[in-house]
Design an enzyme around this catalytic site. Structure first.
Site, short mmCIF file in Angstrom:
data_model
loop_
_atom_site.label_atom_id
_atom_site.label_comp_id
_atom_site.label_asym_id
_atom_site.label_seq_id
_atom_site.Cartn_x
_atom_site.Cartn_y
_atom_site.Cartn_z
N HIS A 67 0.84 -1.21 0.00
CA HIS A 67 0.00 0.00 0.00
C HIS A 67 0.87 1.26 0.00
O HIS A 67 0.66 2.18 -0.80
CB HIS A 67 -0.91 -0.02 1.23
N GLU A 68 1.87 1.27 0.88
CA GLU A 68 2.74 2.45 0.97
C GLU A 68 3.62 2.59 -0.28
O GLU A 68 3.92 3.71 -0.70
CB GLU A 68 3.60 2.40 2.23
N HIS A 71 1.77 4.53 -2.91
CA HIS A 71 1.94 5.97 -2.71
C HIS A 71 3.31 6.42 -3.23
O HIS A 71 3.42 7.42 -3.94
CB HIS A 71 1.86 6.34 -1.21
#
Length: 150
Positions: A67-68, A71
Site C-alpha cells: 500500500h505504501e 503511494h
C-alpha cells in the site's frame, strides 16, 4: 524483524510487484498508534507500525508495505498518489494491496468507577466521574448520599 530486514523486504516487494527499485528508507516507527504505515512526501521514506507485525503477522505487514509503495511510486512518477485518486486505486488492484489495514485490538483500559450510597434507603449509584455528595440527594427518597470505597 529489525529495520535492515524491513528494508530488504520492502526492496524485494518493490522489485517483485512494481518492477521498480525502492531507493529510499523503510523503517519501523514505534510512535505510530492508529495507522499501519505512512509514506513521507518530503523524504520519500516509508514508516511502518511494528504492532501490525506483532499482532497480525508478516502477511498483513506485506500488504501495508505494498500500500505504501503504491503511494511512493505514484508520487515519484507525478501521478495521483492520494487515496481518492484513480491511479492509486488502480495500482492497488494491480498489486493486490489492501486499501485499509486491519484495525489493531484496543488495549483494555481499567475504567475507574465511583460508588455512592444513600444513607436512608440504601440506593446505590455507580458513576464514571467523581462528584461532591454534599451537593446531591437521593433520587428515590431525597436522603443524603455518601461515597463508599470498593
Amino acid at each position: 524483524m529489525d529495520n535492515k530486514e524491513l528494508q530488504k523486504l520492502t526492496e524485494d516487494i518493490s522489485e517483485t510487484y512494481f518492477k521498480k527499485p525502492f531507493r529510499h528508507q523503510a523503517l519501523f516507527n514505534d510512535r505510530l498508534k492508529t495507522t499501519g504505515g505512512r509514506y513521507l512526501l518530503t523524504s520519500h521514506n516509508i514508516e511502518l507500525n511494528r504492532k501490525y507485525l506483532i499482532e497480525h503477522g508478516r502477511e498483513e505487514l506485506i500488504g501495508i508495505i505494498k500500500h505504501e509503495l503504491c503511494h511512493y511510486h505514484l508520487h515519484l512518477e507525478g501521478k495521483g498518489y492520494k487515496h481518492r485518486d484513480r491511479d492509486f486505486r488502480m495500482l492497488l488492484q494491480q498489486v493486490n494491496a489492501p486499501r485499509f489495514c486491519t484495525p489493531l485490538k484496543k488495549k483494555a483500559e481499567n475504567k475507574k468507577t465511583y460508588m455512592y450510597i444513600c444513607t436512608t434507603c440504601g440506593q446505590q449509584y455507580i458513576k464514571k466521574r467523581a462528584m461532591n455528595p454534599d451537593r446531591y440527594r437521593c433520587g428515590k427518597c431525597r436522603g443524603k448520599i455518601k461515597r463508599i470505597f470498593s
